[in-house]
Design a protein around this motif. Structure first.
Motif, PDB file in Angstrom:
ATOM      1  N   LEU A   1       0.833  -1.204   0.000  1.00 40.72           N
ATOM      2  CA  LEU A   1       0.000   0.000   0.000  1.00 40.72           C
ATOM      3  C   LEU A   1       0.871   1.258   0.000  1.00 40.72           C
ATOM      4  O   LEU A   1       0.594   2.230  -0.714  1.00 40.72           O
ATOM      5  CB  LEU A   1      -0.915  -0.021   1.224  1.00 40.72           C
ATOM      6  N   VAL A   2       1.936   1.258   0.795  1.00 39.78           N
ATOM      7  CA  VAL A   2       2.853   2.400   0.829  1.00 39.78           C
ATOM      8  C   VAL A   2       3.534   2.565  -0.526  1.00 39.78           C
ATOM      9  O   VAL A   2       3.718   3.688  -1.013  1.00 39.78           O
ATOM     10  CB  VAL A   2       3.901   2.208   1.947  1.00 39.78           C
ATOM     11  N   PHE A   3       3.894   1.463  -1.153  1.00 38.04           N
ATOM     12  CA  PHE A   3       4.527   1.513  -2.475  1.00 38.04           C
ATOM     13  C   PHE A   3       3.599   2.192  -3.484  1.00 38.04           C
ATOM     14  O   PHE A   3       4.024   3.056  -4.266  1.00 38.04           O
ATOM     15  CB  PHE A   3       4.866   0.092  -2.932  1.00 38.04           C
ATOM     16  N   ASP A   4       2.316   1.836  -3.446  1.00 37.82           N
ATOM     17  CA  ASP A   4       1.344   2.458  -4.362  1.00 37.82           C
ATOM     18  C   ASP A   4       1.207   3.949  -4.087  1.00 37.82           C
ATOM     19  O   ASP A   4       1.152   4.771  -5.004  1.00 37.82           O
ATOM     20  CB  ASP A   4      -0.021   1.782  -4.218  1.00 37.82           C
ATOM     21  N   MET A   5       1.135   4.301  -2.807  1.00 38.70           N
ATOM     22  CA  MET A   5       0.970   5.705  -2.451  1.00 38.70           C
ATOM     23  C   MET A   5       2.192   6.529  -2.854  1.00 38.70           C
ATOM     24  O   MET A   5       2.070   7.687  -3.283  1.00 38.70           O
ATOM     25  CB  MET A   5       0.731   5.838  -0.946  1.00 38.70           C
ATOM     26  N   ALA A   6       3.369   5.957  -2.725  1.00 42.32           N
ATOM     27  CA  ALA A   6       4.584   6.675  -3.100  1.00 42.32           C
ATOM     28  C   ALA A   6       4.629   6.943  -4.602  1.00 42.32           C
ATOM     29  O   ALA A   6       5.202   7.949  -5.044  1.00 42.32           O
ATOM     30  CB  ALA A   6       5.807   5.878  -2.667  1.00 42.32           C
ATOM     31  N   LYS A   7       4.013   6.068  -5.376  1.00 43.62           N
ATOM     32  CA  LYS A   7       3.956   6.308  -6.824  1.00 43.62           C
ATOM     33  C   LYS A   7       2.919   7.364  -7.171  1.00 43.62           C
ATOM     34  O   LYS A   7       3.078   8.119  -8.138  1.00 43.62           O
ATOM     35  CB  LYS A   7       3.613   5.001  -7.553  1.00 43.62           C
ATOM     36  N   ALA A   8       1.843   7.442  -6.349  1.00 40.77           N
ATOM     37  CA  ALA A   8       0.726   8.310  -6.696  1.00 40.77           C
ATOM     38  C   ALA A   8       0.790   9.685  -6.038  1.00 40.77           C
ATOM     39  O   ALA A   8       0.206  10.647  -6.550  1.00 40.77           O
ATOM     40  CB  ALA A   8      -0.599   7.625  -6.305  1.00 40.77           C
ATOM     41  N   ASP A   9       1.468   9.811  -4.905  1.00 42.32           N
ATOM     42  CA  ASP A   9       1.410  11.051  -4.129  1.00 42.32           C
ATOM     43  C   ASP A   9       2.818  11.567  -3.850  1.00 42.32           C
ATOM     44  O   ASP A   9       3.641  10.873  -3.236  1.00 42.32           O
ATOM     45  CB  ASP A   9       0.666  10.798  -2.815  1.00 42.32           C
ATOM     46  N   VAL A  10       3.072  12.804  -4.250  1.00 43.28           N
ATOM     47  CA  VAL A  10       4.407  13.381  -4.102  1.00 43.28           C
ATOM     48  C   VAL A  10       4.801  13.546  -2.634  1.00 43.28           C
ATOM     49  O   VAL A  10       5.995  13.528  -2.291  1.00 43.28           O
ATOM     50  CB  VAL A  10       4.484  14.736  -4.850  1.00 43.28           C
ATOM     51  N   GLU A  11       3.822  13.672  -1.724  1.00 38.49           N
ATOM     52  CA  GLU A  11       4.153  13.824  -0.308  1.00 38.49           C
ATOM     53  C   GLU A  11       4.919  12.611   0.223  1.00 38.49           C
ATOM     54  O   GLU A  11       5.800  12.736   1.073  1.00 38.49           O
ATOM     55  CB  GLU A  11       2.884  14.028   0.521  1.00 38.49           C
ATOM     56  N   PHE A  12       4.556  11.425  -0.296  1.00 37.97           N
ATOM     57  CA  PHE A  12       5.234  10.210   0.149  1.00 37.97           C
ATOM     58  C   PHE A  12       6.635  10.109  -0.444  1.00 37.97           C
ATOM     59  O   PHE A  12       7.463   9.342   0.060  1.00 37.97           O
ATOM     60  CB  PHE A  12       4.410   8.978  -0.244  1.00 37.97           C
ATOM     61  N   ARG A  13       6.894  10.876  -1.510  1.00 41.11           N
ATOM     62  CA  ARG A  13       8.210  10.829  -2.139  1.00 41.11           C
ATOM     63  C   ARG A  13       9.141  11.920  -1.620  1.00 41.11           C
ATOM     64  O   ARG A  13      10.330  11.934  -1.940  1.00 41.11           O
ATOM     65  CB  ARG A  13       8.069  10.945  -3.656  1.00 41.11           C
ATOM     66  N   ALA A  14       8.593  12.838  -0.829  1.00 37.54           N
ATOM     67  CA  ALA A  14       9.426  13.895  -0.266  1.00 37.54           C
ATOM     68  C   ALA A  14      10.410  13.313   0.749  1.00 37.54           C
ATOM     69  O   ALA A  14      10.105  12.339   1.444  1.00 37.54           O
ATOM     70  CB  ALA A  14       8.545  14.951   0.400  1.00 37.54           C
ATOM     71  N   GLY A  15      11.591  13.898   0.838  1.00 37.10           N
ATOM     72  CA  GLY A  15      12.623  13.386   1.716  1.00 37.10           C
ATOM     73  C   GLY A  15      12.303  13.613   3.186  1.00 37.10           C
ATOM     74  O   GLY A  15      11.635  14.577   3.559  1.00 37.10           O
ATOM     75  N   ILE A  16      12.796  12.730   4.019  1.00 39.41           N
ATOM     76  CA  ILE A  16      12.637  12.893   5.457  1.00 39.41           C
ATOM     77  C   ILE A  16      13.548  14.039   5.920  1.00 39.41           C
ATOM     78  O   ILE A  16      14.493  14.418   5.210  1.00 39.41           O
ATOM     79  CB  ILE A  16      12.978  11.590   6.214  1.00 39.41           C
ATOM     80  N   PRO A  17      13.296  14.630   7.089  1.00 38.57           N
ATOM     81  CA  PRO A  17      14.133  15.729   7.585  1.00 38.57           C
ATOM     82  C   PRO A  17      15.594  15.317   7.717  1.00 38.57           C
ATOM     83  O   PRO A  17      15.902  14.152   8.012  1.00 38.57           O
ATOM     84  CB  PRO A  17      13.520  16.047   8.951  1.00 38.57           C
ATOM     85  N   ARG A  18      16.466  16.282   7.496  1.00 35.13           N
ATOM     86  CA  ARG A  18      17.888  16.021   7.680  1.00 35.13           C
ATOM     87  C   ARG A  18      18.170  15.534   9.098  1.00 35.13           C
ATOM     88  O   ARG A  18      17.572  15.991  10.056  1.00 35.13           O
ATOM     89  CB  ARG A  18      18.695  17.297   7.408  1.00 35.13           C
ATOM     90  N   GLN A  19      19.060  14.566   9.191  1.00 29.89           N
ATOM     91  CA  GLN A  19      19.537  13.997  10.453  1.00 29.89           C
ATOM     92  C   GLN A  19      18.439  13.294  11.269  1.00 29.89           C
ATOM     93  O   GLN A  19      18.606  13.039  12.468  1.00 29.89           O
ATOM     94  CB  GLN A  19      20.188  15.091  11.332  1.00 29.89           C
ATOM     95  N   LEU A  20      17.336  12.936  10.589  1.00 25.34           N
ATOM     96  CA  LEU A  20      16.268  12.226  11.303  1.00 25.34           C
ATOM     97  C   LEU A  20      16.770  10.912  11.901  1.00 25.34           C
ATOM     98  O   LEU A  20      16.324  10.490  12.980  1.00 25.34           O
ATOM     99  CB  LEU A  20      15.097  11.952  10.351  1.00 25.34           C
ATOM    100  N   LEU A  21      17.681  10.275  11.208  1.00 26.17           N
ATOM    101  CA  LEU A  21      18.196   8.997  11.691  1.00 26.17           C
ATOM    102  C   LEU A  21      19.252   9.168  12.773  1.00 26.17           C
ATOM    103  O   LEU A  21      19.683   8.183  13.384  1.00 26.17           O
ATOM    104  CB  LEU A  21      18.779   8.191  10.528  1.00 26.17           C
TER     105      LEU A  21
END
Length: 463
Positions: free
Chosen positions: A275-295
């Protein structure tokens, strides 16, 4: 009269495990169980309890004890596995650890007497007689035809793997300390008698096996003896221990288990990635990068952002027609038993009958042993990762490796089709018979190719 389980020893009246009396089957029947279908087999296994009653009142809720005075059923149970079977089984080449554990509960702890390497019957019998050790035989359905017959039908019924173990315990001994399991358990008493104690779960519907100390579990909620022909069910997480009382013959019981890693949580873990894979293809919000240094550092608004993404996934899920399973269906098809057969099983591996043509009428066969699912393309050379339709089946699985960690099996048996073939496959799955020319595919060539592929795998027949 059927006996009731003893109440808890604290003076309070606990609800007893229901006990039912079963009518004696007519003599001369080949089996007191009915193998006409998976559902009928299960109903005959828990008879006289009705299936609807079982799932409404007992499944994942509380234990069920069925004590029977049925000589036919007792004789049948004894035929499933006996202490006397061990000599011939040892001659077939079985090994400590893999096939057999030899153990005894001493002062609340499990003591293992495995020698390592190949099991020799005389040593095994010596440990049984002199050390009062329990012999635990792993997955006997690999060697005993009737257990194969029972368990493959139950796998069809539950849609989940069904394993088994046999426990042979001498008089005056106990094999395992109090513990709970991560599986639904059905106990069939085969030989002798066994004294059981069940306790209230500390972890209801547990997801893992755990030993529990005697001083933590309190007094037993249920206490009873199982005799040949009796059946006991209890949900995963139920704390239990069992011993063979002194002065009696040895006890042999069969544990049939199922529904390991088959919870809603497991299914969510299996399907959410798609489901996440489908959403990442359809919605740019899911493709946006996570915040710097989140990890590297904790960010305060991460939980809020993730909650928003989960709400978007829930909205997407509401309108999703095809929810695909990435691993659970495949793993089930790969690891389950093949259908029970008499003979060499050639009908499961070699297509039989007329070759399907455009003017043929076909039907699906071995329906209970085939799964249809949609998932990402698993071809590593294809970088597009488009969805494909997968048809997995167990017709060519090897009974000898069932529930043994896939020692030799590396590839699942089945077929892969473009997503455009999904509707045509559903037509075949949902029809008792269908004309090839009526399949929902663009060209006659695609229709013929589809049915030929299924026929080659012995999944359809021309009628």
């Amino acid at each position: 009269m059927p006996k009731k389980a003893k109440p808890a020893g604290n003076g309070k009246e606990e609800e007893p495990v229901p006990c039912k009396q079963v009518k004696v089957e007519a003599a001369g029947e080949p089996s007191p169980l009915n193998f006409d279908s998976p559902s009928v087999l299960f109903e005959s296994l828990i008879s006289p309890i009705k299936t609807e009653t079982f799932f409404k009142e007992f499944w994942e809720k509380k234990p069920l004890l069925i004590q029977r005075n049925d000589p036919v059923l007792a004789t049948y149970y004894r035929s499933l596995f006996r202490l006397s079977d061990l000599k011939s089984l040892c001659s077939r080449g079985i090994y400590y650890g893999r096939d057999i554990n030899v153990c005894r509960c001493v002062s609340g702890k499990k003591k293992v007497f495995n020698k390592g390497g190949k099991v020799h019957f005389l040593q095994l019998r010596k440990d049984f007689d002199q050390k009062k050790a329990t012999i635990q035989f792993h997955q006997p359905q690999r060697f005993k035809d009737e257990l194969w017959r029972i368990q493959e039908k139950l796998e069809c019924y539950f849609g989940s793997l069904v394993g088994s173990n046999v426990y042979l315990t001498p008089a005056g001994s106990q094999g395992l300390p109090p513990h709970y399991d991560d599986v639904e358990v059905f106990i069939l008493q085969l030989e002798g008698e066994k004294h059981w104690r069940l306790y209230q779960p500390t972890v209801p519907l547990a997801r893992e096996y755990s030993v529990e100390a005697e001083n933590r579990i309190g007094k037993p909620a249920y206490e009873f003896m199982l005799k040949p022909g009796d059946l006991l069910y209890f949900p995963r997480g139920t704390i239990h221990q069992a011993d063979t009382p002194p002065g009696l013959a040895h006890s042999t019981h069969l544990t049939i288990s199922t529904y390991q890693s088959s919870s809603w949580g497991d299914f969510l873990l299996d399907t959410i990635s798609g489901l996440v894979f489908d959403m990442a293809k359809a919605d740019v919000e899911f493709r946006a990068g996570i915040p710097r240094q989140l990890l590297l550092v904790e960010t305060t608004d991460v939980a809020t952002r993730l909650s928003g993404f989960l709400r978007m996934l829930a909205d997407r899920l509401e309108g999703t027609k095809e929810l695909f399973s990435t691993d659970m269906k495949k793993d089930f098809a790969l690891n389950r038993l093949p259908p029970y057969y008499v003979g060499d099983g050639a009908e499961l591996s070699t297509p039989d009958g007329e070759l399907p043509r455009l003017d043929s009428t076909v039907r699906l066969q071995f329906r209970d042993y085939v799964v249809l699912t949609v998932g990402p393309d698993q071809d590593p050379s294809d970088e597009s990762q488009e969805k494909m339709v997968y048809v997995y089946h167990s017709l060519k699985n090897r009974r000898e490796t069932h529930m043994m960690g896939n020692e030799e099996e590396t590839e699942s048996h089945g077929l892969r089709f473009p997503l455009s073939h999904l509707d045509a496959l559903k037509q075949i799955w949902n029809s008792s018979a269908i004309s090839v020319k009526d399949l929902k595919l663009t060209t006659d060539e695609e229709k013929q190719s589809l049915v030929l592929s299924l026929w080659t795998e012995c999944l359809i027949q021309v009628i």
